[in-house]
Design an enzyme around this catalytic site. Structure first.
Site, PDB file in Angstrom:
ATOM      1  N   LYS A  86      -8.666  -2.350   0.561  1.00  0.00           N
ATOM      2  CA  LYS A  86      -8.579  -1.540   1.774  1.00  0.00           C
ATOM      3  C   LYS A  86      -9.362  -0.234   1.668  1.00  0.00           C
ATOM      4  CE  LYS A  86      -6.243  -4.308   4.374  1.00  0.00           C
ATOM      5  NZ  LYS A  86      -6.948  -5.020   5.468  1.00  0.00           N
ATOM      6  N   ARG A  94       0.823  -1.204   0.000  1.00  0.00           N
ATOM      7  CA  ARG A  94       0.000   0.000   0.000  1.00  0.00           C
ATOM      8  C   ARG A  94       0.863   1.264   0.000  1.00  0.00           C
ATOM      9  NH1 ARG A  94      -2.021   1.264   4.103  1.00  0.00           N
ATOM     10  NH2 ARG A  94      -1.079  -0.208   5.561  1.00  0.00           N
ATOM     11  N   ASP A 102      -9.951 -11.420   7.260  1.00  0.00           N
ATOM     12  CA  ASP A 102      -9.342 -10.098   7.417  1.00  0.00           C
ATOM     13  C   ASP A 102     -10.265  -8.987   7.906  1.00  0.00           C
ATOM     14  OD1 ASP A 102      -6.886  -8.602   7.143  1.00  0.00           O
ATOM     15  OD2 ASP A 102      -7.784  -7.597   5.429  1.00  0.00           O
ATOM     16  N   ARG A 117       1.462 -12.157  -2.338  1.00  0.00           N
ATOM     17  CA  ARG A 117       0.070 -12.350  -1.913  1.00  0.00           C
ATOM     18  C   ARG A 117      -0.676 -13.318  -2.825  1.00  0.00           C
ATOM     19  NH1 ARG A 117      -1.975  -9.833   2.935  1.00  0.00           N
ATOM     20  NH2 ARG A 117      -0.441  -8.237   3.468  1.00  0.00           N
ATOM     21  N   LYS A 134      -2.886 -13.957  11.580  1.00  0.00           N
ATOM     22  CA  LYS A 134      -4.355 -13.931  11.509  1.00  0.00           C
ATOM     23  C   LYS A 134      -4.897 -14.976  10.539  1.00  0.00           C
ATOM     24  CE  LYS A 134      -5.876  -9.960  10.242  1.00  0.00           C
ATOM     25  NZ  LYS A 134      -4.640  -9.581   9.533  1.00  0.00           N
ATOM     26  N   THR A 135      -4.388 -14.938   9.321  1.00  0.00           N
ATOM     27  CA  THR A 135      -4.898 -15.844   8.295  1.00  0.00           C
ATOM     28  C   THR A 135      -4.549 -17.290   8.613  1.00  0.00           C
ATOM     29  OG1 THR A 135      -4.733 -14.104   6.620  1.00  0.00           O
ATOM     30  CG2 THR A 135      -4.855 -16.372   5.828  1.00  0.00           C
ATOM     31  N   SER A 139      -0.224  -7.370  10.011  1.00  0.00           N
ATOM     32  CA  SER A 139       0.356  -8.261   9.017  1.00  0.00           C
ATOM     33  C   SER A 139       1.549  -9.017   9.608  1.00  0.00           C
ATOM     34  CB  SER A 139       0.810  -7.451   7.805  1.00  0.00           C
ATOM     35  OG  SER A 139       1.390  -8.279   6.832  1.00  0.00           O
ATOM     36  N   HIS A 152     -10.546  -5.134  11.920  1.00  0.00           N
ATOM     37  CA  HIS A 152      -9.484  -5.725  11.116  1.00  0.00           C
ATOM     38  C   HIS A 152      -9.081  -7.023  11.801  1.00  0.00           C
ATOM     39  CE1 HIS A 152      -5.176  -5.417   9.302  1.00  0.00           C
ATOM     40  NE2 HIS A 152      -5.987  -6.051   8.483  1.00  0.00           N
TER      41      HIS A 152
END
Length: 544
Positions: free
Chosen positions: A211, A70, A267, A332, A252-253, A248, A230
């Site tokens: 996002k 980003r 997410d 990604r 989480k994933t 990140s 988030h």
């Protein structure tokens, strides 16, 4: 491509008026429009236009050019009378004048009018009571496929009457003159909450699309009493949800993808009176050094037709090299949520029973698991801590660098963090939810001395937390953050649970702990005026 434009419409149905696909976008003339093409059509178009290559498994691999993440310093919110007082203006939510936004949108619309365009009509929000309709207009087939994977695809019958609530005008190859539009660079990500319009130009990185809509949901939902988050989310056999907050790289994933617990999403979610709902219809997983044995669901999901891979190396014969970080550490994989075997079909779950706040503490100070009081949960939510290390991002030295991101998602908060913090406090109080801090970072020493927490240990901890086997556990309180640490967790060596015991050099541990406390204290000054003294006093050493 021109022939396809004339022959293809909604999901391949012939005869759709292209002008309908551009309704509400402000783009009044066009060269060619491909509306709501299927995955196979979009992938074929992307290959025909040389936008990417296929892996041996049929995934579409693309290169995002200069931008591999980003452009946080290039994000703007239009300074409009109706929203001005409620926006959290800061280095991320920068002001753009209405005049500059008008000039920008005029230029982007003019540019789009001369290009082949791909549009997708999609939903954000699995709960119909809180969803928005989004129309994405982009110049690249692969970006349209990314959006199609990432958001919720409406039934075909809904598309005929589809009218967007928000529009994204996406011109990734258009480099802008910074001075003309009041920008910092040739890139712009600009949002108008009054015009319901997002303009993205000068960056190929597809995460900006995702996002920007998350930012919109963070704007729209708090006034309705819904907490946007988030976080990842999954459910147990009774439909009760668990939430996984974390920046990140914290897991989480990975940790929410559990074959024993159906996945709601990886997410972005909302927490309403009715429970938890996914904002998206897809996953956007980091895949650098992805291990098939450790993360089989993400691995398998990333090796399928329809997947979009960003900056992943494709070798001879289309074989993926997931260990190659020559382009970026931020490689990604974007795939529909239903590529995960036990994903929740409707993207919704019951009210949460457990909230887990993940951190990858490279200082090696925080314990692998600690039970949080409601006040401590608020403190750590507003802190949003993790640490970055050399090798994961450019410009970092040999020492870990503390990162604090309010609500674990500061770049996507258009309102002040205390707004979201207060919503969390109310939700926790109403639901009697258990809250836990989970460190997936380093143990036995800081980065460079200690070692990364075993994923097997973390999974054992999660099994104990989510299985409620720690209800009757014995806890001890560590002195630096006042955290309650269980003395035993099945499957985890007892000496690993308390960092002071895991470090061989006790004096070094004490110095490192004091250093991290000081960093937390400094960051807490950002929210100290917006929370009760009890929240600040709940963490030993926190700013009072």
């Amino acid at each position: 491509m021109q022939d396809r434009c004339e022959a293809k419409g909604v999901e391949g149905v012939k005869g759709q008026d292209p002008r309908k696909a551009l309704d509400k976008t402000g783009v009044t003339s066009f060269h060619a429009v491909y509306a709501n093409l299927s995955a196979s059509e979009l992938v074929a178009a992307a290959l025909e236009r040389l936008e990417g290559v296929l892996s041996e498994d049929g995934a579409l691999a693309v290169d995002t050019g200069e931008h591999t993440g980003r452009s946080a310093k290039d994000k703007f919110i239009v300074d409009e009378a109706g929203s001005r007082a409620d926006v959290w203006w800061n280095a991320t939510n920068q002001k753009m004048s209405p005049a500059h936004f008008t000039r920008l949108t005029d230029t982007v619309r003019g540019y789009l009018a001369g290009q082949e365009l791909f549009t997708q009509d999609l939903y954000a929000g699995a709960d119909p009571a809180h969803r928005i309709r989004v129309r994405v207009v982009t110049t690249n087939a692969w970006h349209a496929q990314f959006a199609r994977n990432m958001f919720i695809r409406p039934p075909v019958e809904d598309l005929e009457s589809f009218t967007p609530d928000y529009v994204i005008l996406h011109a990734p190859d258009l480099a802008l003159d910074a001075e003309t539009y009041g920008l910092r660079s040739s890139t712009a990500v600009a949002l108008s909450f009054e015009q319901n319009l997002i303009v993205i130009a000068g960056t190929q990185y597809a995460g900006e699309i995702k996002k920007s809509i998350f930012t919109v949901m963070n704007w729209l939902l708090p006034p309705k009493g819904v907490l946007p988050m988030h976080c990842s989310a999954n459910i147990d056999g009774k439909g009760n949800s668990a939430l996984f907050f974390g920046l990140s790289g914290t897991g989480k994933t990975t940790l929410s993808s559990d074959r024993n617990r159906p996945l709601i999403g990886d997410d972005e979610h909302g927490w309403s009176d009715d429970g938890v709902f996914n904002f998206e219809g897809g996953c956007y997983a980091k895949v650098i050094r992805l291990n098939k044995d450790a993360e089989p669901d993400i691995w398998n999901a990333s090796h399928r037709f329809g997947v979009v891979l960003e900056n992943v190396t494709v070798g001879n014969g289309g074989k993926l090299d997931l260990d190659d970080a020559s382009r970026t550490e931020n490689t990604r994989s974007c795939y529909p949520t239903d590529f995960i075997p036990n994903a929740v079909a409707n993207g919704r779950g019951g009210k949460p029973c457990h909230v887990l706040m993940l951190t990858a503490d490279a200082f090696g100070v925080l314990p692998p698991v600690a039970k949080l009081t409601p006040d401590q949960a608020m403190y750590h939510f507003l802190s949003g801590y993790t640490a970055r290390i050399a090798g994961t991002e450019k410009g970092l030295g040999d020492e870990p660098e503390a990162t604090f991101s309010a609500c674990f998602g500061a770049p996507f908060l258009p309102r002040p963090p205390a707004i979201y913090g207060e919503l969390l406090r109310k939700r926790l109080a109403a639901g009697q939810v258990s809250c836990w801090l989970i460190n997936t970072g380093w143990t036995g020493g800081a980065y460079g001395t200690g070692k990364r927490m075993s994923l097997a240990y973390t999974r054992a901890i999660l099994a104990a937390v989510l299985g409620d086997t720690l209800k009757d556990a014995t806890f001890e309180v560590e002195p630096y953050f006042g955290l309650s640490i269980p003395t035993h967790v099945e499957g985890v060596p007892d000496q690993v649970l308390n960092p002071a015991q895991a470090w061989a050099d006790k004096a070094a541990y004490e110095a490192q702990a004091k250093k991290l406390v000081a960093l937390f204290e400094k960051n807490a000054q950002e929210f100290a005026a917006d929370v009760s003294p009890a929240v600040l006093k709940s963490v030993a050493g926190a700013a009072a």
